[in-house]
Scaffold this motif. Structure first.
Motif, short mmCIF file in Angstrom:
data_model
loop_
_atom_site.label_atom_id
_atom_site.label_comp_id
_atom_site.label_asym_id
_atom_site.label_seq_id
_atom_site.Cartn_x
_atom_site.Cartn_y
_atom_site.Cartn_z
N PRO A 261 0.77 -1.16 0.03
CA PRO A 261 -0.06 0.01 0.05
C PRO A 261 0.70 1.39 -0.18
N ASP A 262 2.11 1.14 0.46
CA ASP A 262 3.13 2.32 0.41
C ASP A 262 4.58 2.09 -0.11
N GLU A 263 4.52 1.11 -0.72
CA GLU A 263 5.67 0.38 -1.34
C GLU A 263 5.90 0.18 -2.69
N TRP A 264 6.87 0.85 -3.46
CA TRP A 264 7.11 0.31 -4.89
C TRP A 264 8.60 -0.14 -5.23
N VAL A 265 8.85 -0.85 -6.12
CA VAL A 265 10.07 -0.98 -6.52
C VAL A 265 10.31 -0.44 -7.74
N LEU A 266 11.13 0.48 -8.06
CA LEU A 266 11.60 1.07 -9.39
C LEU A 266 12.81 0.47 -10.03
N THR A 267 12.64 -0.09 -11.15
CA THR A 267 13.68 -0.60 -12.06
C THR A 267 13.98 0.28 -13.16
N MET A 268 15.40 0.37 -13.48
CA MET A 268 15.95 1.39 -14.27
C MET A 268 17.36 0.77 -14.82
N PRO A 269 17.88 1.20 -16.03
CA PRO A 269 19.12 0.95 -16.47
C PRO A 269 20.08 1.48 -15.02
N GLU A 270 21.10 0.84 -14.87
CA GLU A 270 22.14 1.12 -13.76
C GLU A 270 22.64 2.51 -14.03
N GLY A 271 22.79 3.01 -14.94
CA GLY A 271 23.52 4.45 -14.94
C GLY A 271 22.30 5.53 -14.68
N ASP A 272 21.02 5.08 -14.69
CA ASP A 272 19.95 6.27 -14.43
C ASP A 272 19.77 6.09 -12.90
N VAL A 273 20.23 5.44 -12.12
CA VAL A 273 20.08 5.38 -10.68
C VAL A 273 20.15 6.49 -9.90
N ALA A 274 21.57 7.33 -10.12
CA ALA A 274 21.73 8.61 -9.36
C ALA A 274 20.65 9.57 -9.87
N GLY A 275 20.32 9.77 -11.06
CA GLY A 275 19.54 10.70 -11.49
C GLY A 275 17.98 10.39 -10.89
N VAL A 276 17.50 9.37 -10.73
CA VAL A 276 16.35 9.13 -10.37
C VAL A 276 16.35 9.36 -8.79
N GLU A 277 17.29 8.95 -7.91
CA GLU A 277 17.60 9.42 -6.46
C GLU A 277 17.41 11.03 -6.53
N ALA A 278 18.14 11.69 -7.29
CA ALA A 278 18.20 13.29 -7.27
C ALA A 278 16.65 13.64 -7.52
N ALA A 279 16.11 13.01 -8.46
CA ALA A 279 14.78 13.57 -8.73
C ALA A 279 13.92 13.41 -7.59
#
Length: 187
Positions: free
Chosen positions: A69-87
């Motif tokens: 209900p309050d949990e997601w797993v986000l998947t992306m290319p490894e090189g995109d992790v820092a950008g998603v974390e920053a966003a």
């Protein structure tokens, strides 16, 4: 005995006429926990987080799967992790949330072929036929907790913690061989 699995060395576990099991290349994974109005997170991610457990949303190379209900797993290319974390960090003031990089925690097995659904039943208590294409479930496979993705009628992905990967790979490989033998006997 179990198969040796390395997240740095994707390999084919089993490949028969019945089913193919392969370890996929590493992907970036983030665990996201949040409650409340998700608009700020949706804007930061460029997609609408699904709120129904077991569903997923995709925008480009980013996929969000609702596991609770309050949990997601986000998947992306490894090189995109820092950008998603920053966003996501930029949206924290609007909606406090938790983000944890779990990229190194798991490996993913791809299971495809005419007997892929049957192979899943050797270790998973779920009714695979009721798990529609596009569904995602946290479940058990034998004694290991896994995240199971149904990508097509005969296509699954299974995220497995590294500590269980060898055991799960061996179980899948054995099942792969058994199903191939059953197909050969059936003619």
């Amino acid at each position: 005995m179990s198969i040796s699995i390395s997240p740095l060395n994707p390999t084919v576990i089993g490949d028969t006429a019945a089913v193919r099991v392969a370890q996929m290349a590493p992907v970036g994974r983030l665990s996201l926990r949040a409650r409340g109005d998700l608009a700020a997170l949706n804007g930061a991610l460029g997609l609408t987080l699904p709120t129904k457990i077991g569903t997923r949303a995709t925008a480009g190379d980013l996929t969000a799967a609702c596991l609770g209900p309050d949990e997601w797993v986000l998947t992306m290319p490894e090189g995109d992790v820092a950008g998603v974390e920053a966003a996501l960090a930029g949206a924290y003031d609007a909606l406090p949330h938790s983000v944890t990089n779990i990229s190194a925690r798991e490996v993913t097995f791809e299971i495809t072929g005419p007997m892929a659904e049957t192979l899943m039943t050797i270790g998973c208590p779920r009714d695979m036929a009721s798990m529609g294409e596009g569904a995602v479930r946290r479940t058990m496979f034998d004694t290991a907790t896994v995240v199971l993705w149904r990508d097509g009628a005969d296509a699954f992905r299974m995220d497995v913690w590294n500590s269980f990967a060898g055991f799960v790979a061996q179980t899948l490989e054995t099942g792969c061989r058994e199903l191939a033998a059953d197909m050969a006997r059936a003619g």
